[in-house]
Design a protein around this motif. Structure first.
Motif, short mmCIF file in Angstrom:
data_model
loop_
_atom_site.label_atom_id
_atom_site.label_comp_id
_atom_site.label_asym_id
_atom_site.label_seq_id
_atom_site.Cartn_x
_atom_site.Cartn_y
_atom_site.Cartn_z
N SER A 264 0.81 -1.22 0.00
CA SER A 264 0.00 0.00 0.00
C SER A 264 0.85 1.27 0.00
O SER A 264 0.39 2.32 -0.46
CB SER A 264 -0.93 0.01 1.21
OG SER A 264 -0.18 0.01 2.42
N ASN A 265 2.08 1.18 0.53
CA ASN A 265 2.94 2.36 0.54
C ASN A 265 4.01 2.33 -0.54
O ASN A 265 4.97 3.09 -0.49
CB ASN A 265 3.59 2.56 1.91
CG ASN A 265 4.50 1.39 2.31
OD1 ASN A 265 4.63 0.43 1.55
ND2 ASN A 265 5.09 1.48 3.48
N SER A 603 -0.66 5.66 2.66
CA SER A 603 -0.77 4.79 1.49
C SER A 603 -1.26 5.56 0.28
O SER A 603 -1.63 6.74 0.36
CB SER A 603 -1.73 3.64 1.78
OG SER A 603 -3.06 4.11 1.86
#
Length: 643
Positions: A264-265, A603
């Motif tokens: 997500s990041n 994110s």
């Protein structure tokens, strides 16, 4: 760049040379401009105006600019400049400039120095000047009078290539002046020439870095024709999405907001927001790139690297915008400052004093910053226009790794003059504060480590003064326990531990003869400030002191909210003090005040973004070379007065 072929002029000898081995007569360079103008049939005002925009008539002792330009006329020889360059970084090229430990960021690769020997014509005008004048490239680079002759020959050649006569009317030379900029787009070339003609209109006079007295008398009646630039055949830069003032040339070269992996990041290299509706923009952070223009543009377009808002080119002041100023870039190494700032990079190398900046760069950058400051209501002072070297570490562990650009060779005084906000004393008697304001050209403290550890840097003008533990240059330097937990501050060009910068304001702790002491990092710090050649001016303002009964108070590198302010799902950011303390009885100048704030953006999914705001307040203070924050509940505020 499509341009007409340059018609060569007859080879003529240059004006009588200035002997670099002996101090020249203070009018020798002015005479060289007059002789070169006459010899090559260029109006002297045009020659002087172009030179002012390129170098402010400085010679820089024959050393090259960031973009490989030499001498008063900025004749370019990029091959020689790269071969002779001392490329250095500011000691932390791979540091975390997102500055948010709640979210990791991949480590980028080191910046590489280009070794491309197929340079465009604009980066090798010394070769062309050598053909036009019959002088050697070395002489054109190192001899100021020869350099001026070479520049005059180039202007004459550009005028003829445009099919224009060698007119005595300065207004007839707009196209040639625009061509001299070396810009590859019409807007930048036009803006450069416009600045030259504004200089001719206003006039200018100064003493150069080699002691030469140069004057360009004002000629308000000159009315050039900017339409001549259209004949140069330059490209039209994509400025459709840019957010720039009218009098600068901007180009949209976007930084990628995109995913590059499954996590997500795994995205970069900035965060989309909607400032100032989401949060105020309080700072503009000035950087240097520690890389060339082309290398820097490649980096900012890498989603795994970092992101900033603007980059300014050295040779002509051309600006690339990479993201909207409403968005949060990853550039300052302090997430709080990132979330509250706009980042502006400048092509250059802080540890290479040879790599001087052009007047064109300073002017366009100053226009950009003034425009942004007005738009976001940011005060034009050194408490809000920060160098990257003024941004504090976030926690004790990050202090030593904070970046040190743009360094002691950036001319803050001139930069603020161009923004219309010069550094001046407050009227009346001393008011308890001083603003650092040495003469840039005359202030040349010894720095080391530009070439190698311990070796002295080339003598060079500087915006910073050195700080001692006693009123004597033989006394030890003041200590910075964040940079040197067990050692002493040094004269290293990247060591900010005993350095005060032009425009910064400090509370006066003592005065003794030609020396002034300020409160600095919790201690009394002395700098030489003789009345005959002052390095600071007196100011009035407000200061903070610890509340009565407190032996000392903590200082912080970010202004985060109290734990109770965080909503469910947002990790609480601990309010961690730095390793310094602010003792009772000491006073520090206030730069601003703010409520505690934290931007949570973990994110690529923007729905998780949250701006957390606390009920407590902080004061921003000038604590050392860098700013810091103190809790309002820990201090008293009162007018400054000499102690």
């Amino acid at each position: 760049m499509a341009t007409a072929a340059v018609a060569l002029l007859p080879v003529l000898s240059a004006a009588p040379p200035v002997d670099a081995a002996a101090p020249p007569h203070p009018d020798a360079l002015q005479q060289a401009f007059g002789q070169a103008a006459q010899r090559y049939h260029v109006p002297q005002s045009v020659l002087l105006g172009v030179s002012y925009l390129e170098s402010r008539w400085d010679s820089h002792a024959g050393r090259p600019s960031v973009s490989g330009g030499y001498g008063p006329m900025h004749l370019t020889d990029a091959r020689t400049a790269i071969a002779q360059s001392r490329y250095r970084t500011d000691g932390d090229a791979v540091g975390d400039t997102r500055g948010d430990p709640s979210r990791s960021r991949p480590t980028p690769g080191a910046v590489t120095v280009p070794q491309d020997h197929t340079m465009p014509v604009s980066l090798k005008t010394t070769d062309q000047a050598a053909q036009l004048t019959g002088l050697t490239s070395q002489r054109l680079r190192t001899n100021p009078a020869a350099n001026v002759a070479g520049g005059a020959a180039l202007l004459a050649a550009y005028q003829k290539a445009l099919g224009q006569p060698l007119s005595s009317d300065p207004a007839a030379w707009f196209g040639a002046v625009a061509r001299y900029s070396g810009a590859d787009d019409t807007a930048t070339a036009t803006n450069f020439a416009t600045d030259v003609y504004q200089t001719i209109h206003d006039g200018a006079s100064r003493t150069t870095d080699s002691g030469q007295h140069i004057t360009l008398p004002a000629q308000p009646g000159v009315k050039p024709d900017p339409a001549q630039t259209a004949r140069l055949g330059l490209r039209t830069a994509d400025a459709r999405q840019t957010e720039c003032p009218r009098l600068v040339a901007c180009e949209w070269i976007p930084a990628p907001y995109t995913r590059y992996g499954p996590a997500s990041n795994d995205y970069g290299n900035h965060d989309l927001t909607n400032r100032p509706q989401d949060a105020s923009v309080d700072y503009i952070v000035i950087h240097d790139t520690e890389g060339t223009w082309d290398a820097t543009l490649k980096l900012v377009q890498d989603p795994k690297y970092l992101g900033w808002h603007y980059t300014v080119r050295s040779s002509d002041g051309h600006i690339a915008e990479h993201m909207r100023s409403k968005d949060v870039g990853w550039h300052a190494g302090n997430w709080y400052v990132n979330s509250k700032s706009i980042g502006v990079e400048h092509e250059g190398f802080l540890a290479d004093p040879d790599a001087w900046y052009t007047e064109a760069m300073y002017r366009t950058s100053a226009r950009l910053v003034r425009y942004l400051a007005h738009k976001y209501r940011i005060p034009l002072d050194r408490q809000h226009i920060l160098g990257h070297d003024n941004v504090p570490g976030t926690t004790p562990s990050t202090v030593a790794g904070m970046h040190t650009d743009p360094g002691p060779y950036w001319d803050w005084a001139h930069y603020f003059e161009l923004m219309g906000a010069p550094f001046r004393a407050s009227p009346g008697p001393p008011g308890g504060l001083v603003m650092i304001a040495p003469s840039y050209e005359n202030n040349q403290p010894v720095y080391t480590d530009c070439l190698a550890k311990g070796l002295p840097c080339v003598p060079h003008g500087s915006e910073a003064v050195r700080l001692y533990t006693a009123p004597s240059e033989s006394a030890p330097l003041v200590k910075d326990i964040g940079l040197h937990p067990t050692g002493d501050s040094t004269t290293g060009v990247n060591d900010t531990g005993a350095r005060a910068s032009t425009g910064q304001q400090y509370a006066v702790a003592d005065r003794r003869g030609d020396w002034t002491a300020i409160w600095y990092l919790g201690q009394k710090a002395w700098f030489h400030n003789p009345s005959s050649d002052p390095t600071a001016v007196n100011r009035r303002g407000w200061v903070i002191t610890p509340k009565p009964g407190r032996a000392s108070i903590p200082v912080y590198g970010r202004a985060y909210p109290e734990p109770a302010a965080y909503p469910p799902g947002v990790p609480v950011q601990q309010i961690v003090p730095l390793q310094y303390v602010l003792p009772a009885g000491q006073r520090y100048a206030i730069g601003d005040w703010t409520s505690g704030e934290y931007f949570y953006s973990p994110s690529f999914d923007r729905s998780k973004q949250t701006w957390v705001r606390g009920k407590g307040f902080y004061y921003e203070i000038q604590f050392g070379h860098r700013v810091a924050y103190v809790l309002a509940d820990d201090v008293l505020v009162h007018p400054a007065s000499d102690g």
